[in-house]
Scaffold this motif. Structure first.
Motif, PDB file in Angstrom:
ATOM      1  N   ASP A 389       0.864  -1.196   0.000  1.00 43.29           N
ATOM      2  CA  ASP A 389       0.000   0.000   0.000  1.00 43.29           C
ATOM      3  C   ASP A 389       0.892   1.235   0.000  1.00 43.29           C
ATOM      4  OD1 ASP A 389      -2.805  -0.982   0.184  1.00 43.29           O
ATOM      5  OD2 ASP A 389      -2.079  -1.883   2.051  1.00 43.29           O
ATOM      6  N   PRO A 390       0.511   2.255  -0.733  1.00 43.27           N
ATOM      7  CA  PRO A 390      -0.613   2.303  -1.692  1.00 43.27           C
ATOM      8  C   PRO A 390      -0.223   1.644  -3.003  1.00 43.27           C
ATOM      9  CG  PRO A 390       0.537   4.393  -1.658  1.00 43.27           C
ATOM     10  CD  PRO A 390       1.225   3.544  -0.641  1.00 43.27           C
ATOM     11  N   GLN A 396      -2.770  -5.039  -7.379  1.00 39.27           N
ATOM     12  CA  GLN A 396      -2.860  -5.861  -6.161  1.00 39.27           C
ATOM     13  C   GLN A 396      -3.580  -7.173  -6.455  1.00 39.27           C
ATOM     14  OE1 GLN A 396      -1.065  -5.699  -3.471  1.00 39.27           O
ATOM     15  NE2 GLN A 396      -2.189  -4.437  -2.003  1.00 39.27           N
ATOM     16  N   ARG A 397      -4.653  -7.097  -7.242  1.00 40.45           N
ATOM     17  CA  ARG A 397      -5.381  -8.323  -7.576  1.00 40.45           C
ATOM     18  C   ARG A 397      -4.514  -9.257  -8.417  1.00 40.45           C
ATOM     19  NH1 ARG A 397     -11.704  -8.950  -8.826  1.00 40.45           N
ATOM     20  NH2 ARG A 397     -11.587  -8.628  -6.571  1.00 40.45           N
ATOM     21  N   ALA A 650      -1.000  -1.935   4.547  1.00 42.31           N
ATOM     22  CA  ALA A 650       0.412  -2.216   4.259  1.00 42.31           C
ATOM     23  C   ALA A 650       0.851  -3.619   4.649  1.00 42.31           C
ATOM     24  CB  ALA A 650       1.319  -1.186   4.931  1.00 42.31           C
ATOM     25  N   ARG A 651      -0.092  -4.495   4.940  1.00 43.89           N
ATOM     26  CA  ARG A 651       0.267  -5.877   5.253  1.00 43.89           C
ATOM     27  C   ARG A 651       0.170  -6.739   4.005  1.00 43.89           C
ATOM     28  NH1 ARG A 651       0.212  -6.836  10.782  1.00 43.89           N
ATOM     29  NH2 ARG A 651       1.239  -8.799  10.215  1.00 43.89           N
ATOM     30  N   SER A 652       0.845  -7.860   4.010  1.00 43.69           N
ATOM     31  CA  SER A 652       0.982  -8.720   2.841  1.00 43.69           C
ATOM     32  C   SER A 652      -0.349  -9.344   2.420  1.00 43.69           C
ATOM     33  CB  SER A 652       1.990  -9.830   3.136  1.00 43.69           C
ATOM     34  OG  SER A 652       1.972 -10.813   2.136  1.00 43.69           O
ATOM     35  N   ARG A 655      -0.196 -13.193   2.870  1.00 52.98           N
ATOM     36  CA  ARG A 655      -0.485 -13.698   4.212  1.00 52.98           C
ATOM     37  C   ARG A 655      -1.901 -13.368   4.640  1.00 52.98           C
ATOM     38  NH1 ARG A 655       3.350 -11.952   9.169  1.00 52.98           N
ATOM     39  NH2 ARG A 655       4.860 -12.705   7.630  1.00 52.98           N
ATOM     40  N   HIS A 656      -2.401 -12.199   4.246  1.00 45.19           N
ATOM     41  CA  HIS A 656      -3.742 -11.746   4.642  1.00 45.19           C
ATOM     42  C   HIS A 656      -4.566 -11.460   3.386  1.00 45.19           C
ATOM     43  CE1 HIS A 656      -2.228 -11.254   8.760  1.00 45.19           C
ATOM     44  NE2 HIS A 656      -1.200 -10.611   8.254  1.00 45.19           N
ATOM     45  N   PRO A 657      -5.054 -12.491   2.721  1.00 40.80           N
ATOM     46  CA  PRO A 657      -5.790 -12.251   1.470  1.00 40.80           C
ATOM     47  C   PRO A 657      -7.227 -11.782   1.676  1.00 40.80           C
ATOM     48  CG  PRO A 657      -5.716 -14.586   1.916  1.00 40.80           C
ATOM     49  CD  PRO A 657      -4.899 -13.934   2.991  1.00 40.80           C
TER      50      PRO A 657
END
Length: 676
Positions: A389-390, A396-397, A650-652, A655-657
């Motif tokens: 982020d950003p 991102q997708r 700003a997290r991965s 790991r966090h979808p």
């Protein structure tokens, strides 16, 4: 001592002539009550009759005189260990020597009787009566007593005296004692692995002591006590049902999506040399796909660097399906297997070092002009070179699409990984083949406690100065920058920056309620400290298996000395587990496995992420805390990590979808359900 008519079975024995003991167990039928009220006779425990030797089989048909006159005297003879009695028999002319009677009964040791001179007349009379019964019993057996009648008498005796229920109770007590002894033995094996014991046994000079000995002993007792209790209801599932509202949708392209240009019309070629292990390389590949889309460039199939830690020469095509990867992403990025011939000499002069978490604007401002000018840009590493982020929604997708859909293992790896899952599920508690309808749940534990992680963490793990020297030497070779750092190891542990040790991992699992029969798949390579350090885990959870245990040598042979491919097998085994537990949330494998389970698990895949900072605080009380308090605190801390939440800023996304770029949220209205 019970009377003859109440017990029916008495044990007799003797010291044979010549000083040799010969003991005889006989079944004495109840003929007449015998008084045992005399204290001196009660104290004897049994009657020692003169020893029947091995016997002479040729004289088995001889008759034994049983008249009272054959008993002439009872004398005592002194022995070194105490007193024993000898029954002397005087033969009549028609009688047969006592030594000629064959020994046909099982022999058992019994107690000795006191000096016959000290016996009261009443006790002496009892001795004579018992001896008479003995001779009568032997004579009756020799004359051919009907064995059916004997069996009836024994059966009636068992029924009348209630010995059968007593035997059942004794059997249950014996089983319970054995089971408790197993748990105590497991605990004792753990506690015996102290530095002092290892040093006395001449173990390796590297002493890896087992920590938390008191809590481990309590854990072993808790496993025994809870063996026949029901497991916690939410142990094998996700206690939060809101996770089912999120569904995978990264394969869907957004409206207004446009196809990439052909290579000759693109801005240039992007090359990457991915470093690290399998999972760092996986992240680097997906970041490269996103940057290529961002810069409208053509991506060259990634190259995997040889790492001094992983020591694996595998390339992209050895692990992932090249053709599928290229075809699946053809509407997003053009991917070629190699540079055009005319450009192959240029990329060596354009290796770019990118700062960590670089933003899209950095690439557009600094990299795009270079790419347009040189036609080739070569990135090194790249696993953490693009921020989360950003970043534009479609970029991102695309990252999620690459990670969760485009990267497929080659058939050799996928089929072997599926075999691991099948064998973990198709096992009974005895590790034999089970019926298909009786599949077994299993827990996967990623024990990130290899040498490189232990050294990189700068923490201490109970090995004292020898351990510190060993890790310092390893850091000097593999992590030169870290070798110059000095950290407070205690502070690092208090702040939750140290990977869990095997002792801490097993304490967590026992506290959560996983019983001794849990099937546990252990993911990881060579653990620091070896088998001695893993003893706490293997002793308390005997149904533990690794890929080396589940695969035959022939099945494992293609992956030998291929650490990235072996890591891929662990990846598949962990993703397919009913519950996955990690010991270090900073591990890339643990992070990617947790992300896959969130993305594809439809909210039902349970993942245990220990809060290491809170767990470290709980473990500080290991000398005084009771087990019930420890278990409650651990369960509460782990339950808090299972709460459903969208990806923090700003997290991965790997790991966090659970975010709109990767997954779609189901929204219920009055008349319909829609996805957004």
């Amino acid at each position: 001592m019970e009377t003859a008519d109440s017990t029916g079975d008495q044990i007799f024995g003797a010291k044979a002539r010549g000083g040799r003991r010969s003991l005889l167990a006989l079944s004495v039928p109840a003929r007449q009550p015998i008084s045992t009220t005399d204290s001196s006779f009660q104290q004897s425990g049994a009657l020692l009759a003169d020893g029947y030797s091995t016997g002479h089989h040729e004289q088995q048909n001889s008759k034994l005189s049983t008249s009272p006159q054959t008993i002439t005297s009872i004398t005592t003879c002194s022995r070194q260990g105490g007193l024993s009695s000898r029954v002397q028999a005087t033969q009549s002319p028609s009688s047969t020597s006592l030594d000629s009677v064959p020994q046909t009964y099982s022999l058992l040791p019994i107690a000795e009787v006191p000096d016959s001179s000290k016996l009261s007349p009443k006790a002496r009379s009892s001795v004579l009566s018992y001896t008479k019964l003995l001779y009568q019993h032997v004579t009756t057996r020799k004359k051919g007593t009907n064995p059916t009648n004997s069996r009836r008498r024994r059966k009636q005796l068992w029924k009348n005296e209630g010995l059968l229920p007593l035997l059942l109770v004794l059997s249950w007590i014996t089983f319970a004692w054995w089971y408790l002894s197993q748990s105590k033995e497991a605990a004792s094996q753990i506690l015996q692995l102290s530095p002092k014991v290892q040093a006395e046994n001449g173990s390796s000079p590297r002493i890896h002591s087992v920590m938390y000995e008191r809590l481990l002993s309590l854990a072993a007792n808790a496993l025994t006590e809870e063996e026949f209790k029901n497991e916690p209801e939410d142990l094998w599932g996700n206690p939060i049902q809101d996770g089912k509202s999120w569904q995978p949708c990264a394969d869907q392209r957004t409206p207004g999506h446009f196809s990439p240009p052909e290579p000759e019309n693109s801005t240039g070629y992007i090359m990457i040399s991915a470093n690290g292990g399998l999972n760092q390389q996986r992240v680097a590949v997906c970041n490269a796909v996103a940057v290529a889309r961002l810069l409208n460039a053509t991506l060259v199939l990634p190259f995997f660097l040889f790492n001094s830690v992983w020591m694996d020469p595998s390339q992209f095509g050895d692990i992932f399906q090249e053709s599928f990867f290229i075809d699946y992403l053809q509407d997003d990025v053009r991917i070629v297997k190699e540079l055009p011939v005319e450009l192959q000499s240029l990329h060596l002069n354009n290796k770019i070092e990118v700062p960590k978490e670089a933003t899209p604007s950095f690439y557009l401002t600094n990299i795009l002009p270079l790419l347009l000018r040189a036609q080739v840009v070569h990135f090194r590493g790249f696993d953490n070179s693009l921020s989360f982020d950003p970043i534009p929604f479609d970029i991102q997708r695309l990252r999620c699409r690459c990670n969760f859909h485009a990267l497929r293992f080659v058939p050799k790896i996928q089929e072997t990984g599926d075999l691991i899952i099948q064998r973990m599920r198709a096992k009974t508690l005895q590790w034999g083949p089970a019926k298909p309808e009786h599949t077994t749940k299993y827990l996967a534990l990623h024990m990130r406690f290899e040498m490189d992680m232990v050294a990189h963490s700068l923490c201490e793990f109970g090995g004292g100065e020898a351990e510190r020297e060993e890790l310092r030497a390893y850091r000097a070779i593999h992590f030169a920058m870290l070798s110059r750092l000095e950290q407070n190891a205690s502070r690092l542990r208090e702040d939750g920056h140290c990977p869990l040790m095997p002792e801490e991992a097993v304490l967590m699992l026992v506290a959560l309620g996983f019983n001794r029969g849990t099937h546990l798949y252990l993911a990881g390579a060579h653990m620091y400290g070896g088998q001695s350090r893993m003893s706490a885990l293997t002793n308390l959870y005997p149904y533990l298996a690794t890929k080396e245990d589940l695969l035959t040598p022939a099945e494992l042979a293609p992956f030998i000395n291929r650490s990235s491919q072996l890591a891929a097998l662990d990846f598949i085994g962990c993703v397919g587990a009913d519950v996955f537990a990690m010991t270090d949330s900073g591990s890339q494998l643990s992070s990617l496995v947790a992300g896959f389970r969130t993305y594809a698990g439809a909210g039902s895949s349970s993942t245990i992420r220990p809060n290491k900072k809170r767990l470290a605080k709980i473990l500080q009380e290991n000398a005084t805390i009771e087990w019930s308090q420890f278990a409650n605190k651990v369960r509460k801390s782990v339950k808090e990590t299972k709460k459903i939440a969208v990806r923090p800023f700003a997290r991965s996304v790997y790991r966090h979808p659970r975010c709109k770029e990767c997954m779609c949220l189901r929204q219920k209205s009055k008349n319909q359900t829609r996805w957004s």
